[in-house]
Design a protein around this motif. Structure first.
Motif, PDB file in Angstrom:
ATOM      1  N   GLN A 121      44.517  37.705 -15.237  1.00  0.00           N
ATOM      2  CA  GLN A 121      45.849  37.676 -15.848  1.00  0.00           C
ATOM      3  C   GLN A 121      45.697  37.236 -17.295  1.00  0.00           C
ATOM      4  O   GLN A 121      44.903  36.337 -17.609  1.00  0.00           O
ATOM      5  N   VAL A 122      46.469  37.881 -18.152  1.00  0.00           N
ATOM      6  CA  VAL A 122      46.389  37.585 -19.578  1.00  0.00           C
ATOM      7  C   VAL A 122      47.709  36.971 -20.017  1.00  0.00           C
ATOM      8  O   VAL A 122      48.786  37.457 -19.658  1.00  0.00           O
ATOM      9  N   PHE A 123      47.613  35.921 -20.768  1.00  0.00           N
ATOM     10  CA  PHE A 123      48.799  35.246 -21.306  1.00  0.00           C
ATOM     11  C   PHE A 123      48.596  35.046 -22.792  1.00  0.00           C
ATOM     12  O   PHE A 123      47.551  34.549 -23.221  1.00  0.00           O
ATOM     13  N   THR A 124      49.567  35.464 -23.516  1.00  0.00           N
ATOM     14  CA  THR A 124      49.468  35.353 -24.973  1.00  0.00           C
ATOM     15  C   THR A 124      50.524  34.376 -25.462  1.00  0.00           C
ATOM     16  O   THR A 124      51.718  34.530 -25.147  1.00  0.00           O
ATOM     17  N   THR A 125      50.118  33.424 -26.171  1.00  0.00           N
ATOM     18  CA  THR A 125      51.074  32.473 -26.745  1.00  0.00           C
ATOM     19  C   THR A 125      51.668  33.069 -28.012  1.00  0.00           C
ATOM     20  O   THR A 125      51.043  33.884 -28.697  1.00  0.00           O
ATOM     21  N   GLN A 126      52.891  32.660 -28.272  1.00  0.00           N
ATOM     22  CA  GLN A 126      53.615  33.223 -29.409  1.00  0.00           C
ATOM     23  C   GLN A 126      53.213  32.515 -30.697  1.00  0.00           C
ATOM     24  O   GLN A 126      52.603  31.440 -30.685  1.00  0.00           O
ATOM     25  N   ASP A 127      53.638  33.150 -31.788  1.00  0.00           N
ATOM     26  CA  ASP A 127      53.351  32.541 -33.081  1.00  0.00           C
ATOM     27  C   ASP A 127      54.092  31.221 -33.249  1.00  0.00           C
ATOM     28  O   ASP A 127      53.637  30.323 -33.951  1.00  0.00           O
ATOM     29  N   VAL A 128      55.285  31.183 -32.667  1.00  0.00           N
ATOM     30  CA  VAL A 128      56.028  29.929 -32.684  1.00  0.00           C
ATOM     31  C   VAL A 128      56.160  29.478 -31.243  1.00  0.00           C
ATOM     32  O   VAL A 128      56.698  30.203 -30.407  1.00  0.00           O
ATOM     33  N   MET A 129      55.634  28.353 -30.987  1.00  0.00           N
ATOM     34  CA  MET A 129      55.653  27.844 -29.613  1.00  0.00           C
ATOM     35  C   MET A 129      56.667  26.708 -29.516  1.00  0.00           C
ATOM     36  O   MET A 129      56.601  25.740 -30.292  1.00  0.00           O
ATOM     37  N   TYR A 130      57.576  26.879 -28.586  1.00  0.00           N
ATOM     38  CA  TYR A 130      58.523  25.814 -28.301  1.00  0.00           C
ATOM     39  C   TYR A 130      58.128  25.215 -26.957  1.00  0.00           C
ATOM     40  O   TYR A 130      57.883  25.951 -25.988  1.00  0.00           O
ATOM     41  N   PHE A 131      58.054  23.969 -26.921  1.00  0.00           N
ATOM     42  CA  PHE A 131      57.863  23.357 -25.626  1.00  0.00           C
ATOM     43  C   PHE A 131      58.752  22.119 -25.534  1.00  0.00           C
ATOM     44  O   PHE A 131      58.662  21.248 -26.377  1.00  0.00           O
ATOM     45  N   PRO A 132      59.591  22.109 -24.555  1.00  0.00           N
ATOM     46  CA  PRO A 132      59.813  23.187 -23.590  1.00  0.00           C
ATOM     47  C   PRO A 132      60.581  24.327 -24.244  1.00  0.00           C
ATOM     48  O   PRO A 132      61.340  24.092 -25.180  1.00  0.00           O
ATOM     49  N   PRO A 133      60.407  25.524 -23.746  1.00  0.00           N
ATOM     50  CA  PRO A 133      61.142  26.639 -24.357  1.00  0.00           C
ATOM     51  C   PRO A 133      62.615  26.621 -23.994  1.00  0.00           C
ATOM     52  O   PRO A 133      63.430  27.179 -24.727  1.00  0.00           O
ATOM     53  N   LYS A 134      62.931  26.002 -22.872  1.00  0.00           N
ATOM     54  CA  LYS A 134      64.341  25.948 -22.461  1.00  0.00           C
ATOM     55  C   LYS A 134      64.600  24.576 -21.866  1.00  0.00           C
ATOM     56  O   LYS A 134      63.746  24.013 -21.182  1.00  0.00           O
TER      57      LYS A 134
END
Lengths: 173, 1160
Positions: free
Chosen positions: B324-337
């Motif tokens: 499985q491949v997971f790509t993180t975004q250029d802007v990472m929010y944690f938590p995203p929601k």
């Protein structure tokens, strides 16, 4: 040594229970507890009155074979009250009639109130958790459900009225 | 035989040995091993002894010891005898190049010899075998693959597995055990074989005894016996559901699900690569189904795989899961929601990467909804690259369209990436309301989830915890709680029912909102069922009006439950469609009834009762069923009926029949009904007696004595009326007059006001009686009793205005009935007059306005018609027909009219100009005055054909003004050129005012005619026909009573004669004027030219009714001398003169100058 530990545990549990009861007593005025106790007794008596088939039971007629149901003896102390009510609650919980289910709940509340009253007098009522189910109960209920219900309710009514009178006399533990 | 026995013993010994060896090899399960088989050095069918084997093995070891680098960990040797070629087989491990032969001695199992694998390999066959228990725990699988140069490679191999699953291995009975082995054929191809041994789930922990039997190219090889416990060599299925997410802490969380069929705990191994370059394999084997990877960078991709094995380490690693491949975004929010509740705090972290550079956290700013910048005081720097924003005391998210969250943006100063974090703030302050029913057996709780409707995908549930007694002061969410089933109602509320209940137990309840982002819980609330009781309404509610007391009494029964003291509330009101309720509180808790004062005792009242606990806990019950009062006699009638009488017969008679009339008592007076009426009589001689009238309202008796008093009593079931009206009939009193005047004024058809004045008297006036009746109809008399102090009274009845009514006012004294005052009211004339008067003010202005409009229209249209048809008005001088006429000859004149009359085609006014008339305009000379003397214009209109009457001739001064002459001429310089002057003369009733009139006329005319006469004269003369015709026409039409045709011609002679101012001798000297008539009083208004225009104006309306006057400046002498109008100043009419004039000398003088003007 082991026995000593058990004793300490029992004492600790007893202390905690007393403490919890006292905490309740502190938060709830004792007069309210007394009033609620009397009101609840009246409510249960009225509930039994509302069950139609209990009206026709003759008070003079003696029914045998139901010795496990407490008789109409004077209940002078809070502990006896609690014990009597515990027996009735036990019997009523065995009855399949939906009418008595609410009464059984009321009895539980009533017993809690008696415990609170006892706590207010700095005494504790013995636990009734070890109350054994009468051996003959199942057989009687299977064979004579109507008799068991009618007699149990009528005797409970009498017992409650007796308790109501005794509460006015400031019963002992 | 001995050999055979020995062989058997040997086999058994070896079997045991192998088993023992296998068992000893555990816990390293032989799931992967090698099978080495090689032919022995000898082809003897006899089996070598263990010693020989040991020797052989020892020799091998000695010969090639330097070559052997590894030892067997678990081996077994079995000598196959299935064919002529006997192979020795043994097991080796993965790295093993040795095959050890174990021998059994008295002390146990010890390696006896070792055979170099190289020799086996060179001489025999090698198999790589892998065995495991399948993950679903149904099959034991052995996978075989020949290794290196297989001598059977070119042949079809047949491989069988012989196995057994004994629960306990009895080593002593292994020989007969082998007979029970079952056979499974393996699936083989050139490259590999796979054997599948079914294992019942119940025998997973049994020992699987098995060995392989390989047959190929006529050579059979049998593996040593293997023993394995299937449960210990399980190869699980690979994990499923592999997923990755950024945690709230900014780590990469790799999580997965364990294979469903694994009935034992597993351990996992994860391997992942970062950006396909850095490969990492988690060294730490984890037991949880997730792994956190820190130092995750934005814009990176991670490829992850995971496998599993039994947690205790036994068994086989599963295959790797699919990557499985997971790509993180250029802007990472944690938590995203974030899902949180109102009033709470929340924080977002952010790592921002731009152009492969991670932005410093100091440069990061936060925005909300791209609309407002979040204050910097809410930022905090977590690290060089991680920024955090914190929200405190959050308010509920206000949905914007379909967006039910707030978008939180992490921005690089003025540049924001399109990705955002989502903030859901839900108002979880859900109000829970509970109600215990009147039987104290059921508690129903209701709550609305409207505030969380915006949270899509959420579920709600009510959870509760019951304490043994009462509620704590600060309820809290208990860890031990139970869910409660609630049903959504139509009104959007959830309803949860607790039944049976513990009356005095505290139910701590809260709402849990479950969502994929988390769960929220509303603030807990504790409810004591005993304190939220809604009692049943009171029963047996009754309402009645109490007899003699007159109160509304309402009684009820308290409900069975609750046993607490109850307070009651009563509402009552008059029964009707819309009841105006009044509320009454019953403060006495033990009361079961209440009496209330009401105004109308004879009405139906409706009452309801409800109750609640007197300590204020719980709710009001519903209102009870309504109870209604019955109308019944409450008291004796308050008074007797009003009574009056009808009397007939001669007044002078001593005995008269009197009919008593009384009005039925109203309900409020009778309290509440009348059973009968009783009339009590009192006379001087006969004393007192009573007469029962029953239900009738009249009674006739004979009045014979001087005074007779009657009283009418009303009687109901309670008694007789106490206050009654007395009526005394007294002959002397009937002559006492107390009413001075009486007048009636109709206000409308339903109301007449009556007013009166009373004269003071010595008698005690009790009251007045008004009688009225329609004199034109026999519908009976009506009457009213009026208090004595009233001076006017409005009678409401159906009055017919055109009828005549009689109104009578009787004074009633204590001693008897006085003399009445009678009037007749509103006759027909009066009404009509009033109507006319009323209409007059409306109709007359309307008529006048209409007439003005009509005449104005006629005037304008006539002018236009005249201009159209009479554009060229013929000049009488140029009229051929006039030139040849002798006006002194009546027949000629008659002929003139006759001829003219015959030529009229449009009516009398629209004369045919050419043959019948000639206009002569004479301008009056000014008598040395600056102001212009008004011109007199004489026009002649001939309407009557009678020459005798119409041809009134007056001799002119300048010419032969002989009346009988055929020619009337006003000639210039006595040229006697015949001419006819058409004139309308206006006379003045007051000759003394001639001077004034002259000025007035001058001014009036000067308004219409400019001071420049010559051009105006033409225009005026051209329109003179129209003006004259109109004036004439109007005079004769509008005032027919003032100007009659006879008066115009024949009547004029008589009038002149009567005046006596028209002597014969003057005939020759006076010109004859053709005059209009007018009302002198209206002359001031006779102006028809405007001030400034100087041109002909339309006739003003009043001019139509006005006169036409002769100007005295030129012809006043005619008025003075001949008409003597000064004497006729009192007259309303000016005599109509014929259209002949006798000009005065002055006029002649003017005429000599061709200025003999007549005007209108």
């Amino acid at each position: 040594m082991i026995l000593g530990r058990k004793m300490w545990l029992k004492l600790l549990c007893y202390f905690l229970w007393i403490w919890s009861c006292l905490a309740y007593v502190q938060s709830v005025p004792i007069q309210k507890v007394q009033d609620d106790t009397k009101t609840l007794i009246k409510t249960i008596v009225t509930r039994i009155n509302d069950i139609s088939h209990t009206h026709s039971v003759s008070a003079k007629q003696r029914v045998t074979g139901l010795d496990f149901i407490p008789g109409l003896h004077p209940i002078l102390t809070l502990s006896k009250m609690d014990h009597t009510l515990a027996v009735y609650q036990h019997i009523l919980s065995s009855l399949p009639s939906p009418n008595v289910l609410q009464i059984s709940n009321d009895l539980e509340n009533l017993r809690d109130l008696l415990h609170l009253l006892a706590s207010s007098k700095s005494c504790s009522l013995p636990p009734t958790s070890g109350l054994q189910k009468p051996e003959s109960l199942d057989g009687v209920l299977e064979a004579s459900l109507y008799s068991a219900e009618v007699v149990a309710l009528s005797r409970l009514q009498g017992a409650l009225q007796d308790i109501l009178r005794q509460l006015d006399l400031n019963p002992e533990c | 035989m001995i050999c055979q026995k020995f062989y058997a013993v040997l086999v058994h010994w070896e079997f045991l040995y192998v088993l023992a060896a296998l068992n000893l090899a555990h816990p390293a399960s032989p799931w992967r091993f090698k099978l080495f088989c090689a032919p022995p050095n000898t082809t003897d069918s006899s089996l070598p002894s263990p010693a020989a084997i040991a020797k052989d093995a020892s020799a091998l070891r000695e010969g090639s010891e330097a070559v052997v680098e590894a030892k067997f960990n678990s081996t077994g040797i079995y000598i196959s005898e299935l064919s002529k070629t006997v192979f020795h087989c043994c097991f080796g491990n993965e790295q093993g190049k040795h095959c050890s032969v174990l021998t059994h001695n008295s002390e146990g199992k010890t390696p006896a010899s070792a055979v170099k694998a190289l020799i086996f390999r060179r001489l025999g066959i090698n198999w790589d075998i892998e065995c495991w228990m399948k993950g679903d725990l149904t099959l034991f699988i052995c996978h075989m693959e020949p290794s290196l140069k297989n001598p059977f490679k070119n042949y079809d191999s047949k491989v069988h597995v012989l196995y057994d699953l004994p629960e306990v291995i009895d080593y002593l009975s292994l020989a007969p055990l082998k007979d029970n082995f079952q056979t499974v054929q393996c699936n083989c191809n050139v490259q590999e074989c796979e054997c599948r041994v079914p294992v019942p789930r119940a025998k997973l922990n049994y020992s699987l005894l098995m060995y392989l039997e390989i047959t190929s190219a006529g050579v059979s090889v049998q593996s040593p016996l293997m023993s394995v416990q299937p449960m210990l060599v399980v190869k699980p299925d690979p994990p499923v559901g592999l997923r990755m997410e950024i945690t709230d802490d900014g780590n990469l969380k790799i999580s997965w699900n364990s294979p469903t069929a694994a009935p034992f705990p597993l351990q996992y191994q994860v391997k992942y690569s970062e950006n396909s370059t850095i490969k990492r394999e988690a060294a730490e084997i984890v037991s949880a189904a997730s792994l956190l990877v820190n130092n995750v960078l934005p814009g990176s991709s991670y490829e992850v795989q995971v496998r599993s094995r039994r947690l205790d380490g036994s068994g086989v690693w599963s295959d790797w899961s699919s990557p499985q491949v997971f790509t993180t975004q250029d802007v990472m929010y944690f938590p995203p929601k974030i899902l949180t509740s109102v009033g709470s705090n929340a924080s977002f972290h952010c790592i921002y990467r731009k152009d492969n550079q991670i932005i410093s956290s100091k440069q990061i700013v936060w925005w909300m909804n791209l609309a407002e910048k979040i204050p910097e005081k809410q930022y905090s720097i977590v690290s060089d690259h991680v920024s955090r924003v914190t929200f405190s005391n959050l308010k509920a998210t206000r949905p914007r369209g379909k967006f039910t969250y707030d978008a939180v943006y992490c921005c690089n100063e003025q540049e924001c990436h399109h990705r955002y974090a989502e903030l859901y703030v839900i108002d979880v302050n859900i109000n829970l309301s509970c109600e215990t029913d009147g039987y104290l057996t059921k508690m129903t709780c209701r709550w609305s989830a409207s505030t969380i409707q915006s949270l899509v995908g959420s579920t709600v549930e009510l959870r509760y915890h019951r304490s043994s007694l009462y509620c704590s002061d600060s309820p809290s969410i208990q860890p031990t709680s139970e869910p409660k089933n609630c049903t959504l109602q139509r009104d959007g509320f959830y309803e949860c029912v607790f039944q049976p209940i513990f009356l005095l137990s505290g139910y701590t309840m809260w709402i849990r909102i479950n969502h994929s982002l988390g769960s929220l819980e509303s603030p807990p609330t504790c409810v004591l069922p005993d304190s939220v009781v809604k009692p049943l309404p009171p029963s047996s509610v009754k309402a009645e009006i109490t007899v003699n007391i007159g109160l509304l009494k309402i009684s009820w029964e308290k409900p069975v439950f609750p046993e607490n003291n109850l307070q009651f509330q009563i509402r009552y009101g008059l029964n009707g469609k819309e009841i105006q309720w009044k509320i009454h509180e019953v403060l006495d808790v033990k009361s079961k009834s209440a009496s209330l004062p009401v105004l109308d005792l004879c009405a139906v009242y409706v009452a309801q009762v409800r109750c609640r606990r007197s300590d204020g806990l719980g709710y009001w019950s519903n209102w009870s069923r309504p109870a209604y009062t019955r109308i019944m006699d409450v008291k004796a009638p308050l008074r007797g009926p009003e009574v009056w009488r009808l009397m007939d017969g001669d007044v002078t008679k001593k005995e008269r029949n009197v009919t008593l009339l009384w009005k039925p008592l109203r309900r409020n007076d009778s309290m509440c009904s009348v059973r009968r009426y009783v009339v009590q009589h009192r006379t001087a001689h006969n004393g007192t007696w009573s007469e029962d009238a029953g239900n009738q309202t009249n009674l006739t008796f004979l009045w014979a004595e001087q005074a007779h008093a009657v009283t009418v009593l009303a009687i109901n079931s309670i008694g007789a009326s106490l206050a009654n009206f007395n009526l005394t009939f007294s002959r002397p009193m009937s002559k006492v007059s107390a009413v001075q005047s009486l007048s009636a004024y109709p206000l409308s058809s339903s109301c007449v006001v009556l007013s009166w004045t009373l004269s003071p008297g010595d008698y005690n006036l009790l009251y007045l009686i008004i009688e009225w009746k329609n004199l034109n109809e026999d519908d009976g008399m009506k009457w009213l009793r009026i208090p004595s102090n009233v001076k006017k009274y409005y009678i409401h009845d159906n009055f017919i205005p055109i009828e005549k009514y009689q109104f009578t006012l009787y004074p009633v004294f204590m001693e008897g009935i006085g003399k009445p005052k009678i009037i007749n009211g509103f006759t027909e004339d009066d009404v009509e007059k009033q109507k006319n008067d009323a209409g007059l003010y409306v109709i007359v202005p309307i008529i006048i306005s209409c007439c003005v409009l009509l005449l104005g229209t006629l005037l304008i249209s006539h002018q236009r018609m005249k201009k159209l048809f009479w554009e060229d008005v013929p000049n009488p001088k140029n009229c051929s027909w006039a030139q040849g006429l002798n006006f002194q000859k009546p027949e000629t004149f008659e002929h003139l009219f006759t001829k003219h009359a015959g030529s009229v085609i449009f009516g009398p006014l629209l004369l045919e100009p050419e043959p019948i008339s000639e206009e002569i305009s004479v301008d009056a000379a000014w008598k040395n005055k600056d102001e212009m003397v008004p011109a007199a214009m004489v026009s002649l209109l001939l309407t009557t054909p009678d020459p005798e009457r119409g041809s009134v001739g007056v001799g002119g001064q300048c010419n032969s003004a002989n009346f009988s002459g055929a020619q009337v001429a006003c000639e210039d310089e006595c040229q006697r050129q015949p001419s006819v002057k058409y004139a309308t003369l206006v006379s003045n009733s007051k000759p003394a005012e001639t001077d004034e009139e002259q000025g007035l006329i001058h001014s009036s005319v000067s308004r219409c005619v400019s001071s420049e006469p010559s051009p105006l004269r033409e225009s005026f003369s051209s329109s003179s026909w129209e003006i004259e015709a109109q004036a004439f026409f109007l005079l004769s039409d509008q005032q027919p009573d003032m100007v009659s045709p006879q008066l115009s011609f024949s009547g004029l002679d008589e009038l002149l004669e009567l005046e006596g101012n028209f002597p014969e001798e003057d005939h020759s000297e006076n010109s004859v004027y053709y005059l209009g008539v007018t009302s002198v009083k209206k002359r001031e208004k006779d102006m028809f030219l405007t001030d400034a225009s100087g041109v002909l104006c339309p006739f003003p309306a009043h001019c139509l009714f006005s006169d036409i006057r002769i100007l005295q400046g030129s012809c006043s002498h005619f008025v003075e001398n001949n008409l003597n109008l000064g004497a006729s100043g009192k007259k309303s009419f000016v005599p109509y003169m014929p259209q002949f004039q006798t000009c005065s000398p002055h006029s002649h003088k003017i005429m000599e100058n061709k200025l003999c003007d007549l005007t209108v």
